[in-house]
Motif scaffolding. Structure first.
Motif: not given
Length: 561
Positions: A76-83, A550-559, A503-504, A492-500
């Motif tokens: 339904r919605h594709r997110s820049e950051f996985g949301h 916890p373990l960590y992984v790397d994710v692409p930086n949208p900035m 205007h993205g 990431g969470h804030l921008i995910g909500v506002l973008g949805r």
């Protein structure tokens, strides 16, 4: 229907068998809760496996699995950051076979199979598939209950207090956690103590004889309400207890001995009526200038929430350091809620476990005068059944664009967090549940970070903390923790909500990039130009029972892109 050549393993529910678990909440509440849990599982799986949903060509998306298989879902919605946001249906796709519809439980089983393989092959970690599946069910059941049962007995009280309303409205929880509302211990008492159900109660109070007291004070502030002080016997000091914890402790043999010997005295239910915040165990009385981080022998999400001595020391060391450093900070609208100290019983007398079940951290609550109405950011970002999240309402109320609103937010929140780390090496655990925002006319004007137990300090940047303090980390690890909490989790969470709801996400990430480059320092520049960001691998860590490591992984930086 096409027969499966390899059945999907479905973990059996001990009560209801392979079918969906029975639940007292309405079907619609259970369906919403189950959908939210599946969305979190899919997004956590994609983030932690480094995979992305791909287009099918018929309006759906593939979530890739091993063996050239995929779970196919409406996207339904594709997110820049996985949301990402998904529809309700799901199918299993395999080479040379027709798609097969999947039940919710089959989707969970497939994803956990993938996680087990990935955890073993990549991390060398084993886990309990069935245990995690049961905890996912439990988290769904709790969420469904929160959605179905409004806080009818105190709805007006919640609605008229914006601070409390935000704290007690986090019904879905962390967007990249497999069991964000998993809670084990309250049993039938859950409605009495769950913030999501509008809980409020008086604390129980315990008097501790002075010769066995464990105490450290690092900042000024009242710890005990006057009504409790008057009831405290001479030669004793009082500390609060969560009502559930008090009932739990009186059943413990060692506690019974201490009470019989007069080393401890139960004073009973005293003081004003408070409410649990979003963390469940921190309790706030809006009329008293201190809140209490209480031990609670209940497993919440990852682990049992008690107060071991090392945790007490971390929080006190952090507050002591920040109290000395903060006067030189140049950010008037950025604040820290200090832990002013702790009080408990000496572990040498009662043992480490019981001491952790009694000790209390005391936290500043400087909002009793009504000048500010801080709201926890996690509550502002929560989906609501009656419309967009509250943060979207704030942007609309301001009358400005999302980009201009975000610029002001970054100046109040992110730029100070980065500057404090760059100047003094203090890395706050500023995820959305530890972050409080005050708005004026919709605009962000004040910010506070809380929970000093999660603070880390770069030994390379800060010379004001002892090398032996549990606060000390390498510069790389303290920087990683700040980037995860403040950027990956929070921004990431804030921008995910506002973008949805706008205007993205892309324009907002570009706004963040511009603000950091134009107004930030060297670390802001490093942050923007780094191709990757750290993300906590909550799904794999939960599977491998590594909640505190916890373990960590790397994710692409949208900035950066």
């Amino acid at each position: 229907m096409t027969q499966r050549s390899r059945p999907v393993d479905v973990p059996r529910d001990p009560i209801t068998g392979p079918n969906e678990p029975a639940y007292a909440a309405t079907d619609s509440a259970y369906g919403v809760a189950r959908h939210a849990a599946r969305q979190r599982l899919l997004n956590a799986y994609l983030r932690e496996s480094g995979r992305n949903p791909s287009e099918t060509g018929d309006g759906l998306a593939r979530v890739p699995l091993s063996g050239e298989r995929a779970i196919v879902v409406p996207l339904r919605h594709r997110s820049e950051f996985g949301h990402h946001v998904y529809g309700d249906d799901a199918w299993l796709e395999r080479p040379g076979a027709a798609r097969e519809p999947l039940t919710h439980r089959e989707v969970v089983a497939l994803l956990l199979d993938e996680v087990a393989t990935f955890a073993a092959n990549t991390w060398g970690e084993a886990g309990d598939h069935g245990a995690l599946a049961r905890q996912i069910d439990g988290s769904i059941a709790a969420t469904a209950r929160y959605l179905a049962e409004s806080a009818a007995d105190d709805h007006a009280g919640v609605a008229t207090d914006p601070t409390r309303q935000a704290e007690q409205s986090v019904r879905f929880g962390h967007p990249f956690h497999p069991t964000p509302k998993s809670i084990d211990g309250f049993g039938d008492d859950l409605p009495r103590y769950a913030p999501e159900l509008g809980a409020r109660f008086r604390l129980r109070w315990l008097a501790v004889r002075a010769d066995v007291l464990l105490e450290r004070r690092v900042a000024a502030g009242a710890w005990v309400p006057p009504a409790v002080v008057r009831r405290t016997p001479s030669g004793y000091e009082s500390l609060p207890m969560h009502p559930w914890q008090a009932e739990y402790l009186v059943r413990q043999p060692r506690m019974a001995e201490l009470l019989a010997d007069g080393i401890l005295i139960m004073l009973g239910e005293l003081g004003g009526i408070g409410y649990p915040t979003s963390s469940v165990r921190t309790v706030c009385d809006p009329a008293f200038p201190t809140s209490w981080k209480l031990p609670l022998h209940v497993r919440i999400t990852n682990f049992v929430r008690t107060n071991p001595v090392e945790h007490l020391r971390r929080a006190a060391d952090a507050s002591d350091l920040i109290a000395r450093l903060a006067p030189s900070w140049r950010h008037e609208r950025f604040g820290v809620l200090l832990e002013t100290g702790y009080r408990g019983v000496d572990p040498a007398v009662v043992g480490d476990d019981l001491a952790a079940d009694i000790a209390v951290l005391f936290r500043e609550y400087p909002f009793t005068d009504g000048r500010y109405t801080p709201r926890v950011v996690a509550g502002l970002l929560e989906a609501r059944g009656d419309g967009a999240p509250a943060i979207v309402d704030e942007v609309r109320r301001s009358g400005g664009s999302q980009s201009e609103w975000l610029r002001r937010y970054l100046r109040v929140v992110l730029l100070p967090l980065l500057d404090v780390f760059e100047r003094d090496g203090v890395s706050f655990e500023a995820h959305v549940q530890n972050s409080l925002l005050h708005t004026d006319g919709g605009w962000p004007v004040r910010f506070w970070v809380r929970d000093m137990e999660g603070t880390s300090v770069s030994a390379d940047r800060c010379s004001s903390v002892a090398d032996t303090s549990p606060l000390c980390y390498s510069d790389a690890e303290a920087w990683l923790r700040l980037r995860y909490h403040a950027i990956t989790n929070h921004l990431g969470h804030l921008i995910g909500v506002l973008g949805r709801h706008g205007h993205g996400e892309r324009p907002l990430w570009m706004t963040a990039r511009e603000v950091l480059l134009d107004e930030g320092g060297a670390l802001a520049n490093e942050l923007v130009t780094s191709p990757m960001l750290p993300a906590k691998a909550n799904l794999i860590s939960r599977f491998a029972n590594r909640g505190e490591r916890p373990l960590y992984v790397d994710v692409p930086n949208p900035m950066c892109r």
